[in-house]
Scaffold this active site. Structure first.
Site, PDB file in Angstrom:
ATOM      1  CG  HIS A   1     -18.834  -5.561  -8.992  1.00 28.73           C
ATOM      2  ND1 HIS A   1     -19.639  -4.753  -9.772  1.00 28.73           N
ATOM      3  CD2 HIS A   1     -19.668  -6.462  -8.386  1.00 28.73           C
ATOM      4  CE1 HIS A   1     -20.906  -5.151  -9.647  1.00 28.73           C
ATOM      5  NE2 HIS A   1     -20.943  -6.172  -8.806  1.00 28.73           N
TER       6      HIS A   1
ATOM      7  NE  ARG B   1     -31.959  -1.565 -19.392  1.00 27.25           N
ATOM      8  CZ  ARG B   1     -32.236  -0.271 -19.483  1.00 27.25           C
ATOM      9  NH1 ARG B   1     -32.078   0.512 -18.425  1.00 27.25           N
ATOM     10  NH2 ARG B   1     -32.663   0.256 -20.620  1.00 27.25           N
TER      11      ARG B   1
ATOM     12  CG  ASP C   1     -35.868   2.611 -16.444  1.00 25.90           C
ATOM     13  OD1 ASP C   1     -36.425   3.623 -16.886  1.00 25.90           O
ATOM     14  OD2 ASP C   1     -36.458   1.767 -15.723  1.00 25.90           O
TER      15      ASP C   1
ATOM     16  CB  SER D   1     -23.695  -5.921  -7.290  1.00 29.42           C
ATOM     17  OG  SER D   1     -23.620  -7.134  -7.965  1.00 29.42           O
ATOM     18  CG  LEU D   2     -27.522  -9.416  -8.778  1.00 29.48           C
ATOM     19  CD1 LEU D   2     -27.773 -10.788  -8.161  1.00 29.48           C
ATOM     20  CD2 LEU D   2     -28.266  -9.303 -10.109  1.00 29.48           C
TER      21      LEU D   2
ATOM     22  CG  ASP E   1     -36.678   2.120 -12.366  1.00 24.91           C
ATOM     23  OD1 ASP E   1     -37.819   1.918 -12.827  1.00 24.91           O
ATOM     24  OD2 ASP E   1     -35.684   1.440 -12.684  1.00 24.91           O
TER      25      ASP E   1
ATOM     26  CG  ASP F   1     -19.814  -1.695 -11.287  1.00 28.72           C
ATOM     27  OD1 ASP F   1     -19.800  -0.979 -12.307  1.00 28.72           O
ATOM     28  OD2 ASP F   1     -19.204  -2.769 -11.221  1.00 28.72           O
TER      29      ASP F   1
ATOM     30  CG  PHE G   1     -24.104 -12.811  -7.110  1.00 23.88           C
ATOM     31  CD1 PHE G   1     -25.059 -13.742  -6.753  1.00 23.88           C
ATOM     32  CD2 PHE G   1     -22.979 -13.239  -7.796  1.00 23.88           C
ATOM     33  CE1 PHE G   1     -24.896 -15.077  -7.058  1.00 23.88           C
ATOM     34  CE2 PHE G   1     -22.806 -14.576  -8.113  1.00 23.88           C
ATOM     35  CZ  PHE G   1     -23.762 -15.504  -7.737  1.00 23.88           C
TER      36      PHE G   1
END
Length: 467
Positions: free
Chosen positions: A281, A208, A210, A171-172, A213, A194, A96
């Site tokens: 972060h 999300r 996991d 992050s994202l 993946d 993170d 982000f």
């Protein structure tokens, strides 16, 4: 029977549901679990690929400072680039409010070039990340699909196996990697740096990152405190085969938040305060980047909790060894279990972050006194500073144990220096010694024994040599 009201609400919901489709990437809807849930209440569709403007920036050992742009829809850009099919490919995906040409991304590639020949691809989706948080969180889906599309082109046109691909997402970006992985059977590895909590923690696996993946999924948690009121951006949920919680996973050394950071508007948090508010972060990618150049400096210990780790209950490494947090975590891939595993370690408070953990047990000799005991280790590669081992009543024959994290690997341990003091003037000038000190490095089974028959007054160093 369902009431008329329930049926009406259901039909209204269905009528209001939206879906958007993009060539080659598929369709994206705002139905559950993507929207309209407690975790994702807003109905937001992802932007188009054109609006997000994702770019794939290739750096290699041959072009370590200037990127070559790869365009999945134009294979000639891959053909004309330095991409080599006999190398691993690592994608780095920012999060982000970040961008793919940020210095940390290129620095990570440059560290890789020092230790391996690799295709390092930075995924730049800044137009899609520098918007409101809810929109960016949904744009993740399209960016993930674009990464999967790139992997498909490499596989189809160049017979390049997804097993040779490693996605590293911050992050994202960690959830972008998850989306790409869920669309790419046989993907080799995903590292989540993170992974962000808001709109993702507690959602079904398809939303999300996991462990399904990729063949191997490792995760570093550095900001796992609750978002409200502690402003932790990262998830505490275990989402990988192995999840690392350095320093406990919530407060990183060197990151002290103050009242300025107690803002709870997700979109206002980042603007202008990125490094300050998001220090924890951002530590995740700093640890990873440094781990590339320190193959043994981030050993992590299996443990039930950080409190147990701090209480010296998780030392040394078990028979199967300890994984290294970061770049070399995949060396542990063959030892993963069906259950997600938690690992703990400590780091430094500023680079250099790497640490080497030692356990020490002292058998005391001499007089009974009140005071504190310190030791320093000397080895073939250097020596440690003095570390506190015990404070309290020091009695001959008693044993005291502790662990500490040294700034360097001292190599073969050659001698130990013992020191005691009580900071109280004692006219009898008592003498205390260490009959034996045993030392163990966390990753090794070898125990080193050092002995001395001498005792010393306080603040006088006693040197112990191998027994």
């Amino acid at each position: 029977m369902l009431s008329i009201w329930t049926v009406t609400l259901f039909l209204l919901g269905a009528a209001n549901a939206k879906e958007i489709c993009y060539d080659d990437l598929g369709c994206f809807s705002d139905l559950e679990p993507w929207a309209g849930t407690a975790i994702r209440p807003l109905k937001v569709l992802p932007w188009s690929p054109e609006k997000i403007g994702t770019r794939f920036l290739l750096y290699t050992n041959e072009n370590p400072t200037t990127f070559q742009t790869l365009i999945p829809s134009d294979p000639s850009t891959i053909e004309a680039s330095n991409f080599q099919t006999d190398r691993k490919t690592r994608f780095i995906i920012h999060g982000f409010i970040d961008k793919g040409d940020e210095s940390w991304v290129l620095d990570m590639c440059k560290n890789m070039f020092q230790v391996e020949e690799v295709n390092c691809i930075c995924v730049d989706w800044k137009k899609g990340s520098q918007t409101t948080y809810s929109q960016a969180a949904n744009n993740v889906r399209v960016v993930g699909a674009q990464v999967a599309q790139m992997l498909s082109v490499l596989s189809t046109d160049y017979k390049y196996s997804p097993s040779k691909v490693h996605l590293i997402g911050h992050s994202l970006g960690a959830h972008v990697a998850g989306e790409a992985g869920s669309r790419t059977p046989g993907l080799g590895r995903i590292t989540g740096l993170d992974p962000v909590e808001a709109n993702f923690e507690g959602t079904p696996d398809e939303v999300r990152l996991d462990r399904s993946d990729a063949v191997f999924v490792d995760v570093i948690h550095t900001d796992a405190a609750p978002l409200i009121p502690f402003l932790g951006f990262g998830t505490k949920q275990q989402v990988g085969h192995i999840d690392f919680f350095p320093n406990g996973g919530e407060e990183m050394p060197g990151c002290q938040k103050n009242t300025l950071s107690q803002i709870v508007d997700l979109d206002g948090i980042w603007a202008g305060t990125r490094d300050f508010v998001a220090c924890n972060h951002l530590r995740s990618y700093k640890y990873y980047s440094e781990s590339i150049l320190n193959p043994d400096g981030f050993a992590a210990y299996p443990c039930a909790s950080y409190r147990a780790f701090q209480s010296n209950k998780c030392f040394p490494c078990p028979d199967e060894g300890c994984p290294q947090m970061g770049h070399y975590a995949d060396k542990f891939a063959g030892k993963i279990s069906d259950e997600s595993q938690k690992f703990f370690l400590n780091t430094g408070d500023a680079s250099s972050f790497a640490r080497w953990r030692y356990g020490v047990t002292i058998t005391v000799s001499g007089r009974t006194v009140t005071g504190q005991i310190k030791v320093a280790l000397f080895g073939s590669k250097g020596n440690t500073r003095q570390y506190d081992i015990f404070r309290g009543l020091i009695k001959p024959g008693s044993t005291h144990s502790s662990e500490f994290d040294a700034k360097l690997d001292i190599g073969t341990i050659e001698k130990v220096k013992f020191l005691w003091n009580n900071n109280v003037i004692n006219p009898t000038f008592p003498k205390v010694g260490a009959a034996m000190i045993t030392v163990q490095k966390g990753e090794e089974k070898t125990v080193y024994n050092f002995c001395s028959e001498d005792t010393v007054k306080e603040d006088v160093l006693l040197t112990l040599t191998p027994c």
